[in-house]
Design an enzyme around this catalytic site. Sequence first.
Site, PDB file in Angstrom:
ATOM      1  N   SER A   1       8.375 -38.290  95.220  1.00 41.18           N
ATOM      2  CA  SER A   1       8.539 -37.263  94.831  1.00 41.18           C
ATOM      3  C   SER A   1       9.319 -36.392  95.995  1.00 41.18           C
ATOM      4  O   SER A   1      10.464 -35.696  95.359  1.00 41.18           O
ATOM      5  CB  SER A   1       7.317 -36.475  95.379  1.00 41.18           C
ATOM      6  OG  SER A   1       7.242 -37.056  95.976  1.00 41.18           O
TER       7      SER A   1
ATOM      8  N   ASP B   1       8.350 -38.599 104.612  1.00 40.04           N
ATOM      9  CA  ASP B   1       9.944 -39.007 102.917  1.00 40.04           C
ATOM     10  C   ASP B   1      10.506 -38.005 103.105  1.00 40.04           C
ATOM     11  O   ASP B   1      11.526 -39.019 103.275  1.00 40.04           O
ATOM     12  CB  ASP B   1       8.904 -38.848 101.983  1.00 40.04           C
ATOM     13  CG  ASP B   1       7.045 -39.986 101.857  1.00 40.04           C
ATOM     14  OD1 ASP B   1       6.756 -40.422 102.684  1.00 40.04           O
ATOM     15  OD2 ASP B   1       6.050 -39.092 101.233  1.00 40.04           O
TER      16      ASP B   1
END
Length: 411
Positions: free
Chosen positions: A149, A198
């Site tokens: 993602s 992330d």
Amino acid sequence: MDSPAPLNASPADMPPRSPALPEPASAAQQGFIRHTAHSPEVVAVSPGRVNLIGEHTDYNAGLCLPIALTQVTAAAASARTDEVVRIWSLDIDRHAAVALADVGEGKPRGWAGYVAGTVWAMREAGIPVGGMDVVISSEVPVGAGLSSSAAIEGAVAMAAFALFGGSIDPDDDARRTLALACQRAENEVVGAPTGGLDQTTSLLARPGHALELDFRDGGVHHTPFDIAAHGLEVLVIDTRAHHSLADGQYGKRRAECEEAARLLGVETLREASQDQVEGLTDGVLRRRARHVVSEIARVEAAVAALEREDFAELGRLFDSSHASLRDDYEVSCPELDVACEAARGAGALGARMTGGGFGGSAIALIETSAREAVEAAVRSAFAEAGLGEPNLFVASPGAGARVVLTTAEPQ
């Protein structure tokens, strides 16, 4: 040789640049031409990541030590004159058109939210972006705990930044701003309460380095990670047990950490000591906080081990981290446990789950010469346990998000 384009040049001002494109970038470029009947103005890529150690510490103002993968997601894009983001995903064969005025908390959910949400969040951060056509192609496995993602968000952010007059090579401050926008898209639009590990990795990583990230002060330290020179490598074991950060369990763990910090009278668990944590009367909160505090200490120890090239100690820290995630944080699963146990049994220096957990991937620190034996042992263990075939590959520390094409190739 052509002179390089100025860093604040618009795509129309830039000379053609056509290096050998990563496969997803080439696929996105060609897919864009198929779907829009014209060439993209920009193609950008952003990597997945493997977190070496420091799991579930980012949203606790802790430390993490990730590397970017060489596997990337690509976004081919052109600006529109209206306020609509049109999206095509080549990997799931889906299309969506989202008006930016309709983007906000909780909408659109799902895959379109990663793209439209990123554009919206960039605008909310004061970055002058608008409608765009974008085609997505990826080689980062979805649901593997490798940050697919954030790779989408990073690619879209880099493409949009270049399209609307920003630099094609943003400095670290601009990259931090983009990473925060990507995180906001995932938190508020998609509804996954991630802590920023992330997105920061996808935007700020450098080849050949791990990133020591400090989520209390925003510090980023690039730590050399050349284990290949020592005959070692990081083997990724994608268990193919799909995980999702938006399914509630991730958010539950975060809420438990916040409650533990409140009971301890500290702003975040970064400020808590091991002795304080052991004084918590609620057994679940005690275990959650114990993992966080001990994991932050393991990151510090891992960086020190890398500096003195003590890879046996790094492997031991991997093992300790996995035990903590399994027993105290309770985010492992049978597939991850089997992967780690089999790798260790075949000679890995250490192994641990990586990512949010509840499925996804494990990593093993192995000698390059032992790769075949470790892979065979893992596959055999999965078969004996009645589990599906895992996907195994070596992780090499790659580059962060970047523009790879600024004008279209000839059609």
